[in-house]
Design a protein around this motif. Sequence first.
Motif, PDB file in Angstrom:
ATOM      1  N   GLU A   1     -24.389 -20.622 -21.318  1.00  0.00           N
ATOM      2  CA  GLU A   1     -24.833 -21.877 -21.321  1.00  0.00           C
ATOM      3  C   GLU A   1     -23.752 -22.807 -22.149  1.00  0.00           C
ATOM      4  O   GLU A   1     -23.590 -22.502 -23.485  1.00  0.00           O
ATOM      5  CB  GLU A   1     -26.320 -22.088 -22.162  1.00  0.00           C
ATOM      6  N   ILE A   2     -23.293 -23.746 -21.848  1.00  0.00           N
ATOM      7  CA  ILE A   2     -22.056 -24.591 -22.368  1.00  0.00           C
ATOM      8  C   ILE A   2     -22.634 -25.703 -22.898  1.00  0.00           C
ATOM      9  O   ILE A   2     -22.088 -26.215 -23.833  1.00  0.00           O
ATOM     10  CB  ILE A   2     -20.878 -24.708 -21.495  1.00  0.00           C
ATOM     11  N   LEU A   3     -23.523 -26.294 -22.496  1.00  0.00           N
ATOM     12  CA  LEU A   3     -24.388 -27.552 -23.024  1.00  0.00           C
ATOM     13  C   LEU A   3     -25.855 -27.411 -22.793  1.00  0.00           C
ATOM     14  O   LEU A   3     -26.096 -26.408 -21.950  1.00  0.00           O
ATOM     15  CB  LEU A   3     -23.905 -28.848 -22.145  1.00  0.00           C
ATOM     16  N   PRO A   4     -26.697 -27.986 -23.490  1.00  0.00           N
ATOM     17  CA  PRO A   4     -28.027 -27.579 -23.262  1.00  0.00           C
ATOM     18  C   PRO A   4     -28.610 -27.797 -21.641  1.00  0.00           C
ATOM     19  O   PRO A   4     -28.426 -28.880 -21.002  1.00  0.00           O
ATOM     20  CB  PRO A   4     -28.776 -28.726 -24.241  1.00  0.00           C
ATOM     21  N   GLY A   5     -28.874 -26.338 -21.142  1.00  0.00           N
ATOM     22  CA  GLY A   5     -29.193 -26.588 -19.832  1.00  0.00           C
ATOM     23  C   GLY A   5     -28.223 -26.664 -18.819  1.00  0.00           C
ATOM     24  O   GLY A   5     -28.479 -26.743 -17.764  1.00  0.00           O
ATOM     25  N   VAL A   6     -26.909 -26.348 -19.006  1.00  0.00           N
ATOM     26  CA  VAL A   6     -25.822 -26.384 -18.439  1.00  0.00           C
ATOM     27  C   VAL A   6     -24.992 -25.102 -18.477  1.00  0.00           C
ATOM     28  O   VAL A   6     -24.581 -24.697 -19.702  1.00  0.00           O
ATOM     29  CB  VAL A   6     -24.904 -27.717 -18.718  1.00  0.00           C
ATOM     30  N   PHE A   7     -24.694 -24.474 -17.362  1.00  0.00           N
ATOM     31  CA  PHE A   7     -24.208 -22.947 -17.362  1.00  0.00           C
ATOM     32  C   PHE A   7     -22.946 -23.113 -16.543  1.00  0.00           C
ATOM     33  O   PHE A   7     -22.602 -23.739 -15.657  1.00  0.00           O
ATOM     34  CB  PHE A   7     -25.359 -22.066 -16.610  1.00  0.00           C
ATOM     35  N   VAL A   8     -22.027 -22.338 -16.937  1.00  0.00           N
ATOM     36  CA  VAL A   8     -20.954 -21.810 -16.180  1.00  0.00           C
ATOM     37  C   VAL A   8     -21.160 -20.475 -15.686  1.00  0.00           C
ATOM     38  O   VAL A   8     -21.464 -19.600 -16.474  1.00  0.00           O
ATOM     39  CB  VAL A   8     -19.603 -21.969 -17.106  1.00  0.00           C
ATOM     40  N   ASN A   9     -20.696 -20.060 -14.632  1.00  0.00           N
ATOM     41  CA  ASN A   9     -21.065 -18.742 -14.144  1.00  0.00           C
ATOM     42  C   ASN A   9     -19.749 -18.063 -13.642  1.00  0.00           C
ATOM     43  O   ASN A   9     -18.866 -18.478 -13.290  1.00  0.00           O
ATOM     44  CB  ASN A   9     -21.860 -18.895 -12.858  1.00  0.00           C
ATOM     45  N   GLY A  10     -19.770 -16.653 -13.492  1.00  0.00           N
ATOM     46  CA  GLY A  10     -18.578 -15.982 -12.916  1.00  0.00           C
ATOM     47  C   GLY A  10     -19.024 -14.494 -13.198  1.00  0.00           C
ATOM     48  O   GLY A  10     -19.933 -14.165 -13.055  1.00  0.00           O
ATOM     49  N   SER A  11     -17.922 -13.956 -12.875  1.00  0.00           N
ATOM     50  CA  SER A  11     -17.859 -12.160 -13.234  1.00  0.00           C
ATOM     51  C   SER A  11     -16.796 -11.697 -13.930  1.00  0.00           C
ATOM     52  O   SER A  11     -15.739 -12.227 -13.775  1.00  0.00           O
ATOM     53  CB  SER A  11     -17.940 -11.655 -11.530  1.00  0.00           C
ATOM     54  N   ILE A  12     -17.318 -10.540 -14.430  1.00  0.00           N
ATOM     55  CA  ILE A  12     -16.204  -9.969 -15.431  1.00  0.00           C
ATOM     56  C   ILE A  12     -15.849  -8.610 -14.721  1.00  0.00           C
ATOM     57  O   ILE A  12     -16.832  -7.713 -14.503  1.00  0.00           O
ATOM     58  CB  ILE A  12     -17.014  -9.636 -16.884  1.00  0.00           C
ATOM     59  N   TYR A  13     -14.629  -8.741 -14.609  1.00  0.00           N
ATOM     60  CA  TYR A  13     -14.106  -7.351 -13.894  1.00  0.00           C
ATOM     61  C   TYR A  13     -13.454  -6.446 -15.001  1.00  0.00           C
ATOM     62  O   TYR A  13     -12.363  -7.123 -15.840  1.00  0.00           O
ATOM     63  CB  TYR A  13     -13.037  -7.745 -13.132  1.00  0.00           C
ATOM     64  N   ALA A  14     -13.780  -5.321 -15.387  1.00  0.00           N
ATOM     65  CA  ALA A  14     -13.222  -4.544 -16.528  1.00  0.00           C
ATOM     66  C   ALA A  14     -12.890  -3.218 -16.048  1.00  0.00           C
ATOM     67  O   ALA A  14     -13.305  -2.662 -15.323  1.00  0.00           O
ATOM     68  CB  ALA A  14     -14.268  -4.446 -17.603  1.00  0.00           C
ATOM     69  N   PRO A  15     -11.846  -2.633 -16.832  1.00  0.00           N
ATOM     70  CA  PRO A  15     -11.354  -1.135 -16.338  1.00  0.00           C
ATOM     71  C   PRO A  15     -12.542  -0.231 -16.549  1.00  0.00           C
ATOM     72  O   PRO A  15     -13.418  -0.415 -17.805  1.00  0.00           O
ATOM     73  CB  PRO A  15     -10.248  -0.883 -17.513  1.00  0.00           C
ATOM     74  N   ALA A  16     -12.584   0.675 -15.948  1.00  0.00           N
ATOM     75  CA  ALA A  16     -13.755   1.483 -16.061  1.00  0.00           C
ATOM     76  C   ALA A  16     -13.377   2.482 -17.373  1.00  0.00           C
ATOM     77  O   ALA A  16     -14.302   2.822 -17.962  1.00  0.00           O
ATOM     78  CB  ALA A  16     -13.694   2.843 -14.797  1.00  0.00           C
ATOM     79  N   LYS A  17     -11.964   2.815 -17.724  1.00  0.00           N
ATOM     80  CA  LYS A  17     -11.898   3.419 -18.742  1.00  0.00           C
ATOM     81  C   LYS A  17     -10.722   2.725 -19.612  1.00  0.00           C
ATOM     82  O   LYS A  17      -9.862   2.273 -18.897  1.00  0.00           O
ATOM     83  CB  LYS A  17     -11.482   4.997 -18.392  1.00  0.00           C
ATOM     84  N   TYR A  18     -10.757   2.769 -20.909  1.00  0.00           N
ATOM     85  CA  TYR A  18      -9.734   2.439 -21.650  1.00  0.00           C
ATOM     86  C   TYR A  18      -9.876   2.663 -22.846  1.00  0.00           C
ATOM     87  O   TYR A  18     -10.947   3.182 -23.342  1.00  0.00           O
ATOM     88  CB  TYR A  18      -9.856   0.768 -21.538  1.00  0.00           C
ATOM     89  N   LYS A  19      -8.434   2.899 -23.627  1.00  0.00           N
ATOM     90  CA  LYS A  19      -8.593   3.171 -24.880  1.00  0.00           C
ATOM     91  C   LYS A  19      -7.930   1.881 -26.040  1.00  0.00           C
ATOM     92  O   LYS A  19      -6.996   1.412 -25.215  1.00  0.00           O
ATOM     93  CB  LYS A  19      -7.767   4.354 -25.307  1.00  0.00           C
ATOM     94  N   GLY A  20      -8.489   1.830 -27.087  1.00  0.00           N
ATOM     95  CA  GLY A  20      -7.766   0.756 -27.943  1.00  0.00           C
ATOM     96  C   GLY A  20      -8.269  -0.632 -27.468  1.00  0.00           C
ATOM     97  O   GLY A  20      -9.258  -0.737 -26.829  1.00  0.00           O
ATOM     98  N   LYS A  21      -7.303  -1.673 -27.999  1.00  0.00           N
ATOM     99  CA  LYS A  21      -7.690  -2.996 -27.648  1.00  0.00           C
ATOM    100  C   LYS A  21      -7.368  -3.333 -26.228  1.00  0.00           C
ATOM    101  O   LYS A  21      -6.421  -2.838 -25.750  1.00  0.00           O
ATOM    102  CB  LYS A  21      -6.962  -4.053 -28.877  1.00  0.00           C
ATOM    103  N   ILE A  22      -8.146  -4.183 -25.948  1.00  0.00           N
ATOM    104  CA  ILE A  22      -8.084  -4.629 -24.385  1.00  0.00           C
ATOM    105  C   ILE A  22      -7.614  -6.065 -24.060  1.00  0.00           C
ATOM    106  O   ILE A  22      -8.204  -6.887 -24.814  1.00  0.00           O
ATOM    107  CB  ILE A  22      -9.065  -4.066 -23.396  1.00  0.00           C
ATOM    108  N   PRO A  23      -6.628  -6.447 -23.218  1.00  0.00           N
ATOM    109  CA  PRO A  23      -6.379  -7.819 -23.069  1.00  0.00           C
ATOM    110  C   PRO A  23      -7.340  -8.234 -22.014  1.00  0.00           C
ATOM    111  O   PRO A  23      -8.125  -7.579 -21.478  1.00  0.00           O
ATOM    112  CB  PRO A  23      -4.890  -7.719 -22.523  1.00  0.00           C
ATOM    113  N   VAL A  24      -7.243  -9.652 -22.102  1.00  0.00           N
ATOM    114  CA  VAL A  24      -8.214 -10.444 -21.105  1.00  0.00           C
ATOM    115  C   VAL A  24      -7.430 -11.413 -20.355  1.00  0.00           C
ATOM    116  O   VAL A  24      -6.563 -11.976 -20.954  1.00  0.00           O
ATOM    117  CB  VAL A  24      -9.240 -11.009 -21.894  1.00  0.00           C
ATOM    118  N   VAL A  25      -7.722 -11.746 -19.058  1.00  0.00           N
ATOM    119  CA  VAL A  25      -7.161 -12.868 -18.367  1.00  0.00           C
ATOM    120  C   VAL A  25      -8.379 -13.686 -17.803  1.00  0.00           C
ATOM    121  O   VAL A  25      -9.242 -13.282 -16.945  1.00  0.00           O
ATOM    122  CB  VAL A  25      -6.224 -12.059 -17.200  1.00  0.00           C
ATOM    123  N   LEU A  26      -8.360 -14.736 -18.232  1.00  0.00           N
ATOM    124  CA  LEU A  26      -9.358 -15.982 -17.309  1.00  0.00           C
ATOM    125  C   LEU A  26      -8.670 -16.216 -16.236  1.00  0.00           C
ATOM    126  O   LEU A  26      -7.341 -16.696 -15.756  1.00  0.00           O
ATOM    127  CB  LEU A  26      -9.300 -17.173 -18.390  1.00  0.00           C
TER     128      LEU A  26
END
Length: 460
Positions: A172-197
């Motif tokens: 919810e980015i404003l009252p009653g307004v949503f941004v939708n999407g999907s999060i693709y993440a590594p099945a396994k990882y160690k330590g800090k993980i980078p992110v790409v929009l």
Amino acid sequence: MNKYGAILSFMLILLSEVISAQDSDHQYRKPLKEVIELLEKRYHITIKYSEAQVEGKWLDYADWRFRTDVDQTLRNVLAPLDMKVNKEGDGKYKLKEYEYYRWEVKEGWDYLDQLATQYHDQKSWELRKDSIKAELYRAVRLSPMPERPRSKPILTPKRIFEGYTVQNFALEILPGVFVNGSIYAPAKYKGKIPVVLSPDGHWADHRYRKDAQVRCAMTAKMGAIAISYDLFAWGESLLQFDFEDHRKSLALTIQTLGGIRILDYVLENRQVDATRVGICGGSGGGSHTVLMTALDDRITLSIPVVSLSSYFYGGCPCESGMPIHACGGGTNNVELAAMAAPRPQLVVSDGKDWTAHMPQHDYPYLQKIYGYYGVEANVQNVHLPEDGHDFGYSKRKPVYDFLSEHFRLQTMGLKGADGEYDESGCTIEEKTALYTFGAQGENLPAHAIHGFKNLEKLFQ
């Protein structure tokens, strides 16, 4: 007959027609449809148009605008009506409304050169960058920044695939307004993980396309979180707004706010590496990539694909509908892209759209700006002269390479000795699987607003 005799003959014929047909008391006025028919007959050309484009349109001093050169004549005839033609072949044209966002190549280059006279080193460039950035938030109507809703993100259960997981979300980015999407993440990882929009572009089938799913899945398999999200009034946003609303200027504001809120959310995760935050989008998503990087210093790497040009400002209001290009006394997309410096940036261009001339002028400009910081190698251009406007494998490959290099991602098992990537391990889901609110939108929160008028009220 010599050249001057031909010109004289042409003018005599023209004057004969004008004198016999009309007079100055009526400004030699003709309906546009009649003018087009005369153009086609006189210059032996064809002009495609719809009846709606010419209905009710008249041109003053119509015949007086004709010249020996057909292209000059077309400009003379159509410019007063805020119209133009696109050339589609030898003697073939298509009538278009005036496109404020599309310039001639040299006009874009000359303007960028003029902008560049304001700086000559890192210090003067930083002053210029600060002057632009100070106005950008106001230009997109995000100054002051709207209060962030306190609601928790809506998340679907994770789906497990070969080397990665997918989870849909709604913020919810404003009252009653949503941004939708999907999060693709590594099945396994160690330590800090980078992110790409990964903002969506204007291609059919939204972020549910095969190429969008594959790119995000591969990014996750390489060891980074990829967040694919909708444009405004696109994808699941259509549960709240009409598709036509995407062609309104406020679309730029909502998309920008959506990207900022996604960053807010993902950077609250302590497992995310705040020093490795990228954004990569194609076409309209590439314009969004450039703007987000200029606005938000939390982004540390930028990859605009088949979008960046000094003579094209984005043909959709979600790219140029707000006065972002008036900031700093006037700017363009290449100067905005330069604001990424010294952060790593990859520009992917092709030979069949407005990025066709990237290596000739705009890329050397970017190299010069990066050179102010002594990191000219941090900006790269992969130009594909035989390619068109898409996000095919030829574009995805340099994206993978660039992310791997700068975010230290793993390509073992994904990249062969020949340098090519194996994308066969990526699962292509049905689009309904990527919905957050259900196949029929049945899970859309009850307090969600509907309609553009209700959205506008939030900004009044």
